[in-house]
Design a protein around this motif. Structure first.
Motif, PDB file in Angstrom:
ATOM      1  N   SER A  56     -45.028  -9.842 -40.788  1.00 21.50           N
ATOM      2  CA  SER A  56     -45.062  -8.487 -40.257  1.00 21.50           C
ATOM      3  C   SER A  56     -45.805  -7.616 -41.267  1.00 21.50           C
ATOM      4  O   SER A  56     -45.336  -7.390 -42.377  1.00 21.50           O
ATOM      5  CB  SER A  56     -43.644  -7.949 -40.059  1.00 21.50           C
TER       6      SER A  56
ATOM      7  N   ALA B 121     -43.843  -4.712 -42.550  1.00 24.41           N
ATOM      8  CA  ALA B 121     -42.751  -5.033 -43.475  1.00 24.41           C
ATOM      9  C   ALA B 121     -43.247  -5.079 -44.917  1.00 24.41           C
ATOM     10  O   ALA B 121     -42.654  -4.475 -45.810  1.00 24.41           O
ATOM     11  CB  ALA B 121     -42.103  -6.357 -43.092  1.00 24.41           C
TER      12      ALA B 121
ATOM     13  N   TYR C 267     -37.402  -8.415 -41.564  1.00 26.97           N
ATOM     14  CA  TYR C 267     -38.563  -8.848 -40.790  1.00 26.97           C
ATOM     15  C   TYR C 267     -39.214 -10.064 -41.445  1.00 26.97           C
ATOM     16  O   TYR C 267     -39.006 -10.346 -42.619  1.00 26.97           O
ATOM     17  CB  TYR C 267     -39.592  -7.714 -40.701  1.00 26.97           C
TER      18      TYR C 267
END
Length: 99
Positions: A70, A73, A66
């Motif tokens: 994110s 993440a 990712y």
């Protein structure tokens, strides 16, 4: 009284040596990963991360992982690292306790 097969034990010793080398390499990789994580965590906890994220800055990434924008993440990275460290500690303690 146990009967030992020296040839089998030699093979087991050589397998142990190879695994031991891999364990030492894994320790070095763990330290490198921890250093990378610390840098990423510093960025994630810095107000700049939110500013960069909200600005929707274009960044290239492999697609295998990712984006660093994110939130899940980076949060997962922090918790995954802690869980792995706990497992390694338990493995080490179990190995010592079996002596």
């Amino acid at each position: 009284m146990a009967e030992y097969n020296p040839q089998e034990l030699q093979q087991k010793y050589e397998e142990w040596c190879e695994l031991h080398r891999k364990q030492l390499e894994a320790q070095q990789q763990f330290l490198k990963a921890a250093a990378l994580q610390n840098e990423l965590k510093d960025y994630y906890l810095n107000p700049q991360w939110m500013t960069d994220r909200e600005a929707d800055l274009p960044i290239e990434h492999s697609g295998k992982e990712y984006s660093i924008f994110s939130e899940d993440a980076l949060w997962s990275m922090l918790s995954d690292h802690d869980e792995l460290a706990k497992k390694w500690m338990r493995l080490g303690l179990d190995a010592i306790d079996k002596k």
